[in-house]
Design an enzyme around this catalytic site. Structure first.
Site, PDB file in Angstrom:
ATOM      1  N   ARG A  98       2.668   8.746  -1.865  1.00  9.35           N
ATOM      2  CA  ARG A  98       1.469   8.018  -2.300  1.00  9.35           C
ATOM      3  C   ARG A  98       0.214   8.649  -1.688  1.00  9.35           C
ATOM      4  O   ARG A  98      -0.831   8.735  -2.343  1.00  9.35           O
ATOM      5  CB  ARG A  98       1.591   6.532  -1.933  1.00  9.35           C
ATOM      6  CG  ARG A  98       0.608   5.617  -2.679  1.00  9.35           C
ATOM      7  CD  ARG A  98      -0.722   5.438  -1.962  1.00  9.35           C
ATOM      8  NE  ARG A  98      -0.516   5.020  -0.602  1.00  9.35           N
ATOM      9  CZ  ARG A  98      -1.220   5.471   0.426  1.00  9.35           C
ATOM     10  NH1 ARG A  98      -2.183   6.362   0.258  1.00  9.35           N
ATOM     11  NH2 ARG A  98      -0.962   5.056   1.659  1.00  9.35           N
ATOM     12  N   GLY A 138     -11.786  16.889   3.332  1.00  2.18           N
ATOM     13  CA  GLY A 138     -12.075  17.158   4.734  1.00  2.18           C
ATOM     14  C   GLY A 138     -13.260  16.356   5.255  1.00  2.18           C
ATOM     15  O   GLY A 138     -14.415  16.717   5.009  1.00  2.18           O
ATOM     16  N   TRP A 170      -6.476  16.642  10.743  1.00  2.00           N
ATOM     17  CA  TRP A 170      -5.713  15.553  10.121  1.00  2.00           C
ATOM     18  C   TRP A 170      -5.904  15.512   8.615  1.00  2.00           C
ATOM     19  O   TRP A 170      -6.104  14.435   8.054  1.00  2.00           O
ATOM     20  CB  TRP A 170      -6.120  14.186  10.692  1.00  2.00           C
ATOM     21  CG  TRP A 170      -5.809  13.990  12.122  1.00  2.00           C
ATOM     22  CD1 TRP A 170      -6.700  13.768  13.122  1.00  2.00           C
ATOM     23  CD2 TRP A 170      -4.511  13.976  12.725  1.00  2.00           C
ATOM     24  NE1 TRP A 170      -6.048  13.634  14.314  1.00  2.00           N
ATOM     25  CE2 TRP A 170      -4.696  13.749  14.100  1.00  2.00           C
ATOM     26  CE3 TRP A 170      -3.213  14.133  12.237  1.00  2.00           C
ATOM     27  CZ2 TRP A 170      -3.641  13.685  14.995  1.00  2.00           C
ATOM     28  CZ3 TRP A 170      -2.150  14.067  13.127  1.00  2.00           C
ATOM     29  CH2 TRP A 170      -2.375  13.843  14.482  1.00  2.00           C
ATOM     30  N   GLN A 288      19.828 -19.382  10.373  1.00  2.00           N
ATOM     31  CA  GLN A 288      18.425 -19.809  10.287  1.00  2.00           C
ATOM     32  C   GLN A 288      17.451 -18.743  10.788  1.00  2.00           C
ATOM     33  O   GLN A 288      16.373 -18.557  10.219  1.00  2.00           O
ATOM     34  CB  GLN A 288      18.224 -21.098  11.099  1.00  2.00           C
ATOM     35  CG  GLN A 288      18.797 -22.316  10.418  1.00  2.00           C
ATOM     36  CD  GLN A 288      18.483 -23.590  11.160  1.00  2.00           C
ATOM     37  OE1 GLN A 288      17.881 -23.575  12.226  1.00  2.00           O
ATOM     38  NE2 GLN A 288      18.895 -24.708  10.602  1.00  2.00           N
ATOM     39  N   GLU A 372      -7.885   6.312   6.741  1.00  2.00           N
ATOM     40  CA  GLU A 372      -8.741   5.566   5.807  1.00  2.00           C
ATOM     41  C   GLU A 372      -9.381   4.364   6.488  1.00  2.00           C
ATOM     42  O   GLU A 372      -9.486   3.283   5.907  1.00  2.00           O
ATOM     43  CB  GLU A 372      -7.921   5.091   4.602  1.00  2.00           C
ATOM     44  CG  GLU A 372      -7.336   6.195   3.790  1.00  2.00           C
ATOM     45  CD  GLU A 372      -8.359   6.849   2.888  1.00  2.00           C
ATOM     46  OE1 GLU A 372      -9.452   6.285   2.736  1.00  2.00           O
ATOM     47  OE2 GLU A 372      -8.060   7.925   2.377  1.00  2.00           O
ATOM     48  N   PHE A 392     -20.106  -1.995  15.803  1.00  2.00           N
ATOM     49  CA  PHE A 392     -19.478  -0.674  15.881  1.00  2.00           C
ATOM     50  C   PHE A 392     -19.990   0.117  17.076  1.00  2.00           C
ATOM     51  O   PHE A 392     -19.290   0.953  17.616  1.00  2.00           O
ATOM     52  CB  PHE A 392     -19.805   0.152  14.625  1.00  2.00           C
ATOM     53  CG  PHE A 392     -19.293  -0.445  13.360  1.00  2.00           C
ATOM     54  CD1 PHE A 392     -17.973  -0.255  12.972  1.00  2.00           C
ATOM     55  CD2 PHE A 392     -20.121  -1.218  12.563  1.00  2.00           C
ATOM     56  CE1 PHE A 392     -17.494  -0.817  11.804  1.00  2.00           C
ATOM     57  CE2 PHE A 392     -19.643  -1.764  11.391  1.00  2.00           C
ATOM     58  CZ  PHE A 392     -18.344  -1.576  11.013  1.00  2.00           C
TER      59      PHE A 392
END
Ligand SMILES: Cc1cc2nc3c(=O)[nH]c(=O)nc-3n(C[C@H](O)[C@H](O)[C@H](O)COP(=O)(O)OP(=O)(O)OC[C@H]3O[C@@H](n4cnc5c(N)ncnc54)[C@H](O)[C@@H]3O)c2cc1C
Length: 393
Positions: A98, A138, A170, A288, A372, A392
């Site tokens: 994917r 990239g 990466w 259970q 992502e 952030f």
């Protein structure tokens, strides 16, 4: 894996009724393809840490590359619900496969389609749609991951071409990609997109080895040492971080659907196993403690299915906000990771083997929860969205 792939998607709230006949047909087509082409070979390729390149042609044929790109550019011209369904079925097979489809469609074809010139669109998109050309994206650098705005990869105007320098890390598909959509700063510090082609002098793509996750997906670097990039390879219609972020929105949307596919595969496997495996004279599904796990799994899957369906509806209407996409990506991956871990335990020792897909899904999802936008970053996006206060920095 010699075992037959018996997967059936759970549909506890009859959510299938929310899909059109076309959506269901697309799902059946992709599911059949995954059962025939992916399930029988994926364990071996993962164990060997090799990307099954022979799947590229089939991915193109089922419309997995750029499903929403208009037909005139070689895409399938489908709606966003269809795109989500395709990603879900493929990730049900393997997150790495994917990932290849997400990168090609959302991170390579989408920026060329949304920000490229007509010449660029006609030159690249039809070949990317079939898989004749493969691409990578990239953005991440060794020193700039969650904070891509700090990137140092840069290009200078050298008369009849640009001179590109820097490094990306990466990067999915980089070791075999024919082209790379690269985000770099111009001389004024503005982020722009460039199409870099394999074979350009000074451009190399070393592979990243020793991953425990996404082993059937090829990951690598992009290194630019005074690469001469023709001026016509600049994406003309976007400037700034909104360029790459626009692409990430597309890909995150697909991941929100995709990760649920991995969750459903783990649940389906654990449910079937719990009815077959006997201990203390009865199926373990009769205990259970095991029922609690299954009941919680199907509850979270059902919530996730309804969330992505609603997100798909909003996306089709061009009303899905980046923050809504963040919430759904984060929720689906967390759901999938939790379910993979619980399902793994339900299979006991068998759960750690390649006889079943669960451990592979679990390890794959450790990348999906980071790339992502990390789990933390998506939480901060939701926090910012509801408070209006940025946390952030
Ligand atoms: C298998 C794989 C494939 C990938 N494919 C691609 C690709 O194709 N293209 C591409 O460009 N990139 C790709 N990536 C990179 C991925 O997007 C980054 O790994 C991700 O953005 C995180 O960056 P980082 O790894 O540098 O972590 P960092 O940004 O260093 O983060 C480390 C930790 O700090 C936390 N953190 C960071 N900032 C904050 C903050 N402000 N507040 C609180 N916590 C914070 C993070 O949540 C994380 O837990 C891929 C990564 C992997 C693992």
């Amino acid at each position: 894996m010699s075992k037959k792939d018996l997967y059936e998607s759970p549909d506890y709230y009859l959510a299938d009724e929310l899909f059109t006949e076309e959506h269901k047909l697309i799902r059946a087509t992709v599911r059949d393809w995954v059962k025939k082409e992916v399930s029988p070979i994926i364990e071996d390729y993962s164990q060997r840490a090799e990307f099954p390149k022979h799947l590229i042609k089939g991915l193109g044929e089922i419309g997995a590359f750029g499903p929403t790109i208009p037909v005139e550019y070689g895409g399938a011209g489908l709606d966003y619900m269809s795109y989500g369904i395709i990603m879900q079925e493929i990730e049900r097979g393997d997150s790495g496969i994917r990932s290849t489809a997400s990168v090609q469609g959302s991170l390579v074809m989408y920026p060329i389609y949304a920000y490229g010139s007509e010449e660029q669109k006609h030159k690249y998109l039809p070949k990317l749609a079939t898989g004749e050309l493969m691409g990578c994206f990239g953005l991440t650098e060794p020193d700039h991951g969650s904070d891509p705005g700090g990137m140092t990869t840069n290009f200078k105007d050298a008369g009849d071409h640009y001179l590109l320098n820097g490094a990306k890390m990466w990067i999915s598909n980089s070791p075999f990609a024919d082209i790379a959509v690269v985000w770099a700063k111009d001389e004024s510090g503005k982020i722009r997109g460039l199409i870099v082609e394999r074979g350009m002098e000074g451009f190399t793509t070393p592979e990243t080895h020793n991953k425990w996750s996404l082993r059937a997906s090829a990951t690598g670097e992009l290194v630019f040492d005074n690469v001469k990039v023709p001026k016509e390879n600049l994406l003309p219609n976007v400037t700034g971080l909104k360029g790459p972020l626009g692409c990430l929105n597309q890909a995150r949307y697909g991941i929100a659907w995709g990760a649920l596919g991995a969750a459903m595969d783990c649940y389906d496997t654990a449910l079937r196993y719990s009815k077959e495996r006997k201990q203390f004279g009865k199926p373990i599904g009769a205990f259970q403690l095991q029922q609690k796990k299954l009941a919680e799994m199907i509850t979270e899957i059902t919530k996730g299915q309804l969330l992505v369906w609603r997100l798909g509806t909003l996306k089709n209407e061009n009303r899905a906000t980046p923050a809504q996409i963040s919430m759904s990506k984060r929720n689906s991956v967390e759901t999938a990771l939790n379910i993979a871990r619980e399902a793994r335990q339900m299979l006991g020792g068998m759960g750690i083997t390649g006889e079943y897909p669960i451990m592979r899904h679990m390890m794959n999802l450790e990348s999906v929860v980071t790339y992502e936008g990390t789990h933390d970053i998506h939480l901060l996006i939701t926090g910012f969205d509801v408070t209006g206060l940025e946390a952030f920095k």
